[in-house]
Design a protein around this motif. Sequence first.
Motif, PDB file in Angstrom:
ATOM      1  N   GLN A  55       0.827  -1.203   0.000  1.00  0.00           N
ATOM      2  CA  GLN A  55       0.000   0.000   0.000  1.00  0.00           C
ATOM      3  C   GLN A  55       0.861   1.252   0.000  1.00  0.00           C
ATOM      4  OE1 GLN A  55      -3.378  -0.146  -0.249  1.00  0.00           O
ATOM      5  NE2 GLN A  55      -3.252   2.041  -0.620  1.00  0.00           N
ATOM      6  N   ALA A  56       1.914   1.261   0.802  1.00  0.00           N
ATOM      7  CA  ALA A  56       2.779   2.443   0.859  1.00  0.00           C
ATOM      8  C   ALA A  56       3.430   2.696  -0.497  1.00  0.00           C
ATOM      9  CB  ALA A  56       3.847   2.276   1.940  1.00  0.00           C
ATOM     10  N   GLN A  57       3.883   1.636  -1.159  1.00  0.00           N
ATOM     11  CA  GLN A  57       4.499   1.804  -2.470  1.00  0.00           C
ATOM     12  C   GLN A  57       3.489   2.364  -3.483  1.00  0.00           C
ATOM     13  OE1 GLN A  57       6.065  -2.259  -2.864  1.00  0.00           O
ATOM     14  NE2 GLN A  57       7.966  -1.304  -3.482  1.00  0.00           N
ATOM     15  N   ALA A  58       2.302   1.792  -3.507  1.00  0.00           N
ATOM     16  CA  ALA A  58       1.303   2.224  -4.479  1.00  0.00           C
ATOM     17  C   ALA A  58       0.920   3.679  -4.241  1.00  0.00           C
ATOM     18  CB  ALA A  58       0.071   1.318  -4.395  1.00  0.00           C
ATOM     19  N   ASP A  59       0.657   4.052  -2.975  1.00  0.00           N
ATOM     20  CA  ASP A  59       0.289   5.431  -2.669  1.00  0.00           C
ATOM     21  C   ASP A  59       1.410   6.390  -3.022  1.00  0.00           C
ATOM     22  OD1 ASP A  59      -2.129   4.575  -1.764  1.00  0.00           O
ATOM     23  OD2 ASP A  59      -1.664   4.766   0.358  1.00  0.00           O
ATOM     24  N   THR A  60       2.631   6.055  -2.684  1.00  0.00           N
ATOM     25  CA  THR A  60       3.749   6.945  -2.937  1.00  0.00           C
ATOM     26  C   THR A  60       3.948   7.158  -4.441  1.00  0.00           C
ATOM     27  OG1 THR A  60       4.852   6.235  -0.916  1.00  0.00           O
ATOM     28  CG2 THR A  60       6.215   7.311  -2.546  1.00  0.00           C
ATOM     29  N   LEU A  61       3.966   6.113  -5.214  1.00  0.00           N
ATOM     30  CA  LEU A  61       4.151   6.251  -6.657  1.00  0.00           C
ATOM     31  C   LEU A  61       2.977   6.973  -7.303  1.00  0.00           C
ATOM     32  CD1 LEU A  61       5.732   2.796  -7.572  1.00  0.00           C
ATOM     33  CD2 LEU A  61       6.872   5.016  -7.455  1.00  0.00           C
ATOM     34  N   ALA A  62       1.770   6.693  -6.836  1.00  0.00           N
ATOM     35  CA  ALA A  62       0.600   7.383  -7.384  1.00  0.00           C
ATOM     36  C   ALA A  62       0.673   8.872  -7.079  1.00  0.00           C
ATOM     37  CB  ALA A  62      -0.685   6.777  -6.808  1.00  0.00           C
ATOM     38  N   ASP A  63       1.069   9.209  -5.851  1.00  0.00           N
ATOM     39  CA  ASP A  63       1.188  10.618  -5.460  1.00  0.00           C
ATOM     40  C   ASP A  63       2.260  11.328  -6.284  1.00  0.00           C
ATOM     41  OD1 ASP A  63      -0.767  10.238  -3.563  1.00  0.00           O
ATOM     42  OD2 ASP A  63       0.629  10.066  -1.878  1.00  0.00           O
ATOM     43  N   ILE A  64       3.390  10.648  -6.482  1.00  0.00           N
ATOM     44  CA  ILE A  64       4.484  11.236  -7.258  1.00  0.00           C
ATOM     45  C   ILE A  64       4.044  11.486  -8.693  1.00  0.00           C
ATOM     46  CG2 ILE A  64       6.760  10.751  -8.252  1.00  0.00           C
ATOM     47  CD1 ILE A  64       7.402   9.261  -5.579  1.00  0.00           C
TER      48      ILE A  64
END
Length: 200
Positions: A19-28
């Motif tokens: 979840q952290a990876q997906a949120d971070t990449l989506a935000d970026i």
Amino acid sequence: MKKTALLIAALLSVGTLAQAQADTLADIKSSGKITVGIDPTFPPYEYTDDKGEITGYSVAIMQSFANDLGVKLEFQKTAFSGILPGLISGSFNAEGSSLNVTAERAKKVLFTVPYSKTVNGVLVREAEAKTFSGKTLSPESLSGLRGAVKTASVPEQLLKGFNEQLKKEGKKPITIINVDSLDQTVSTLMTKRADFVYDD
């Protein structure tokens, strides 16, 4: 030998990894930029050139990563000791300074695949080099000396470990002099405030 890697996301727990990876990449991707905390004082990995631009091997890797994501790369200069706290607190999206992979750090952050291997060594002034010539580096060989290291670095932790061993053996500890950058460790050595620099 130690492995060095870039950090790409701060994690609260192993359970939040995906979840952290997906949120971070989506935000970026949605913001169109990736903000990278960096201490550009460690050539050739990351440093500031004569034109005032941040460059180096780690910088090239981060630029390639940003290009792959299709976003702009922005650096936020940070003292080395503030890199992990800044990443964990969300001050930036990623970490662009060379950072040794350790089990303790891996509990708090997600590392990329390591891209370099290094070893720690002792740097001394030329006039004192004969003192170490032909000797195997050991805690005993550094007993009673003053060593300059970067704050919050693996070499600092290693010297602290050496001091624990020296204490058990009843020998004089190493006086650890903490500074913020590689340049400052060398300056401390050359002004004779330290007897050696310990770094990779």
